[in-house]
Every structure is written in C-alpha cells, then in structure tokens.
Design a protein around this motif. Structure first.
Motif, mmCIF file in Angstrom:
data_model
loop_
_atom_site.group_PDB
_atom_site.id
_atom_site.type_symbol
_atom_site.label_atom_id
_atom_site.label_comp_id
_atom_site.label_asym_id
_atom_site.label_seq_id
_atom_site.Cartn_x
_atom_site.Cartn_y
_atom_site.Cartn_z
ATOM 1 N N ASP A 125 47.303 37.093 53.320
ATOM 2 C CA ASP A 125 47.100 37.316 51.979
ATOM 3 C C ASP A 125 48.324 37.390 50.407
ATOM 4 O O ASP A 125 49.262 38.367 50.994
ATOM 5 C CB ASP A 125 46.535 38.114 51.463
ATOM 6 N N PRO A 126 48.517 36.865 49.625
ATOM 7 C CA PRO A 126 49.082 37.305 48.582
ATOM 8 C C PRO A 126 49.421 38.038 47.836
ATOM 9 O O PRO A 126 50.954 38.880 47.920
ATOM 10 C CB PRO A 126 49.341 35.553 47.234
ATOM 11 N N GLU A 127 48.154 38.448 47.870
ATOM 12 C CA GLU A 127 48.245 39.925 47.327
ATOM 13 C C GLU A 127 48.203 41.492 48.213
ATOM 14 O O GLU A 127 47.936 42.671 47.847
ATOM 15 C CB GLU A 127 46.544 40.052 46.269
ATOM 16 N N ASN A 128 48.127 41.074 49.508
ATOM 17 C CA ASN A 128 47.942 41.983 50.976
ATOM 18 C C ASN A 128 49.822 42.812 50.682
ATOM 19 O O ASN A 128 50.852 41.913 50.029
ATOM 20 C CB ASN A 128 48.142 41.490 51.741
ATOM 21 N N SER B 76 46.202 37.279 43.929
ATOM 22 C CA SER B 76 45.369 36.821 44.431
ATOM 23 C C SER B 76 44.412 35.857 43.300
ATOM 24 O O SER B 76 44.059 36.612 42.772
ATOM 25 C CB SER B 76 45.162 36.580 45.675
ATOM 26 N N GLU B 163 40.570 38.066 53.340
ATOM 27 C CA GLU B 163 40.715 39.664 53.848
ATOM 28 C C GLU B 163 40.800 40.543 53.531
ATOM 29 O O GLU B 163 40.512 41.925 53.247
ATOM 30 C CB GLU B 163 42.883 39.508 54.562
ATOM 31 N N TRP B 167 40.006 44.622 53.280
ATOM 32 C CA TRP B 167 40.428 45.673 52.182
ATOM 33 C C TRP B 167 39.853 47.197 51.738
ATOM 34 O O TRP B 167 38.992 47.272 51.706
ATOM 35 C CB TRP B 167 41.031 45.395 51.115
#
Lengths: 214, 214
Positions: A125-128, B76, B163, B167
C-alpha cells in the motif's frame, strides 16, 4: 520440426513485443530501467534515489488565495539530467498558477514524492512505511535568469520533460528551486529517518546497479 | 495448415498473457479497468472521476514541527467502495505521524491527486493542464468513532486498502476526513475550473462507461 521451431520462435518474439504497450507512465517517458532501490538502512541513498527517479510530485505552499491555508499542487520537476541527479528539485512554473504566486509572497514550501508511481512498491500500500516517501521542506526560490544554475536547471528539466520546450512563451515560465532545510523520509518501520540537508546533498553517493522496472 | 493454425493460435494466446506482469501499480491493486475519463467540459464529473479512481495522494497541513510551514505527506485514502465513490476523502492516520498531529492543532489542509498515476495521461507531462489534477482544500477532521460515518469510511478504506485491516492496533489509527471548502481542478487549458463543493458533492453524477486501462 523446422517449421514448428519457426512457429515457436515467432511465438516467443510475439510473447514479449506487445508488453511495451503496457509499461507504466514513467516508462513511457523513456526510462525503461531504474537503479536498484537502496537498502532501507541507507537513508541518504534512498532519498536521493526517490528524487532522481521520480518526475513529478506535490509542491505545497501557504496559499494567499485561501487565507494562509496549505495548498498542494501537482508539478513536474527534475534534480538533474538522467543518471546525474543532484538532489535539489527544480521546477518550471508560471505565475498564472497559484503556486508560483504563493512562493513569491511566502517562500515556505514542501515538496513530496512517493515510491509508489515508480512501480517498485508492487502490491504494498502507498501508505505502508516500506513504500518509501520523501518530503523536502524549505524555501521555494526563483533561480536567477541567465545564471549558470538556471542553465543547469533548464537542461535538467528539459531532459526529463521534453514537452516543456514547447510550452507557451507568453505564459512566462520561470525556474524555481527548493532550498532544502528539512527532510522527512519514511522508508521502513520505526518512523522518519534522521537525515540532514548536508547528508542528503552529499555528492559522494553511489547508486546500486540498474534493475528492470518490471 | 491445421498445424500452422494451432501455432498461430498459440502465438496469439502467448501474445497477451504475459502483459499482466507489466500492469501499473494501481492495476496490481486489483483495478483492471476504470470508468472512461469524462470530457474536460464536465468539471464535476472529472473531479469525481479523479477522486474515485485514485487510491493515494498528498495531504498537506500546517506543520507544527516546522513552525507553521506547509507539510505534504503521502497518504492512502478512499471516497467509497469501488464503483460507489462519494467524493469525500477518508484517511486512516496515526498520531505517530505528523499529519494527524498537525490536523489536531490546526485543521486547515489540502489534499492533492493527479491523473498521471492512473495511466490515462500516457505521454502527456504530469504538469500539462490536460493531465488532470485536483486539490481539495478545507478542514481535516476526526470522524467520530462508532458513528455511521465511521462505519462507511472504514468499509470504503478497507475495500481499497485491504492491508489496513492488519496494521498494528497499538498505532491507534483513526479515521479522518476532509471537509471540503474549496476545489482547484485543472483538466484543460485556460486555468482552474469553477467548481463549488455543492456541485462537486452532487450525487447525481453519472460516470461514462468502463474502458480498459491499457
């Protein structure tokens, strides 16, 4: 058998040829490979890799139109000709757009780029935090016309954004740069990496070898 | 002839099959088609199309760590489950990250997305006005826990960012939303399009039919 081999060869040729149609937008701009992503333990190399491999990001200013609120704008940039990025982002902006006008009233700005559009995050994910992101903060300044820096910046911009050469003269595009005072790099778990402007701008960085984008 | 036809069929099958390996990052997240880009004359539809098709952008706040400078951060977001975007971006943020902390001190924020990562700009430069870009400005607010809006937002976020469900609980992620007060849309020559929050949030929008991303 010879005929079958020819057909198989034809199949193999056809197998890979059309895939160029499906390359990412960055690849469509002519970059079919990129240096390998540095190890996350190397914050300096990761930040410089992000800056040299991306071609666009979001430039945030203090909006004069919106009473001092933050205003992020999509812009193209370059930190050098391909293979010779130097870390400082240069922009080609017109005062017809609010970002340039804002900067001329209040220089405070940040420039944000992500690993995600490079394609190397794949399904992450882009925010990971393992999909790296970089925010450079500082002052957005006009580069003096006809200076050696302006010449360098224009070469850097036109090398990565060829269509800029044809943009309307009467829009009076000007070269701006971000004088970097602070870096915010996330490239792994555990929060932002400590990284000073001096460390970031250190010219002694060696990027790892090229890998295929795919 | 029959053998030759079989070989040709094999060639055709092989011709297209490996291209899935080269799909863009957005495609890797499971979206293999997207609604056709609206005509630039339809600002409302274009803005909603950008908001519903993107999965990430840059959220800019007034930085408390940097003395009030603007600070853009890659995040995101989701404006609804796929096919039912409603225009309001929801975020899943932790106060371990500066963006959430900033918003709790000063709600003023902007959220910026680009058409470029969708792949539909093709070889057009990201800063070219025909490669659409949208900045939503307003107030970044916490969504009340256990409210019906929080339930909607969580479904919207998890549908596009699976995902997130995994978290770390101890990072205390919270749902934020941008209360939109101003829009800045560039999708053609001639400057930003006039578009009010009421026009943007109008639920009567029909998106054009699906097209293949390629």
């Amino acid at each position: 058998m010879a005929s079958s081999s020819s057909s198989n060869l034809l199949a193999l040729i056809l197998l890979f040829q059309p895939c160029f149609l499906f390359l990412s937008p960055a690849s469509a701009a002519g970059r079919f490979s990129l240096p390998r992503k540095p190890d996350p333990s190397n914050a300096h190399a990761t930040a410089r890799w992000l800056a040299s491999q991306n071609s666009w990001g979001v430039l945030s200013t203090i909006s004069s139109d919106l009473g001092g609120s933050p205003f992020g704008n999509v812009v193209s940039y370059s930190d050098g000709v391909p293979g010779d990025g130097r870390g400082v982002p240069y922009f080609y902006l017109t005062q017809l757009d609010p970002t340039a006008r804002d900067a001329l009233k209040d220089e405070r700005a940040s420039f944000t780029i992500s690993e995600y559009p490079l394609g190397t995050c794949k399904k992450i994910d882009p925010e990971n935090p393992t999909c790296a992101k970089l925010t450079l903060s500082g002052k957005l300044k006009l580069v003096e016309t006809n200076s050696s820096e302006a010449k360098f910046a224009l070469s850097a911009l036109f090398a990565k954004h060829a269509e800029m050469k044809t943009w309307p003269k009467n829009h009076k595009f000007q070269i701006f740069k971000l004088d970097i005072e602070n870096l915010f790099l996330i490239d792994w778990f555990g929060g932002a990496k400590p990284l000073s402007p001096a460390q970031y701008l250190n010219p002694g960085m060696d990027l790892p070898p090229l890998i295929s984008r795919a």
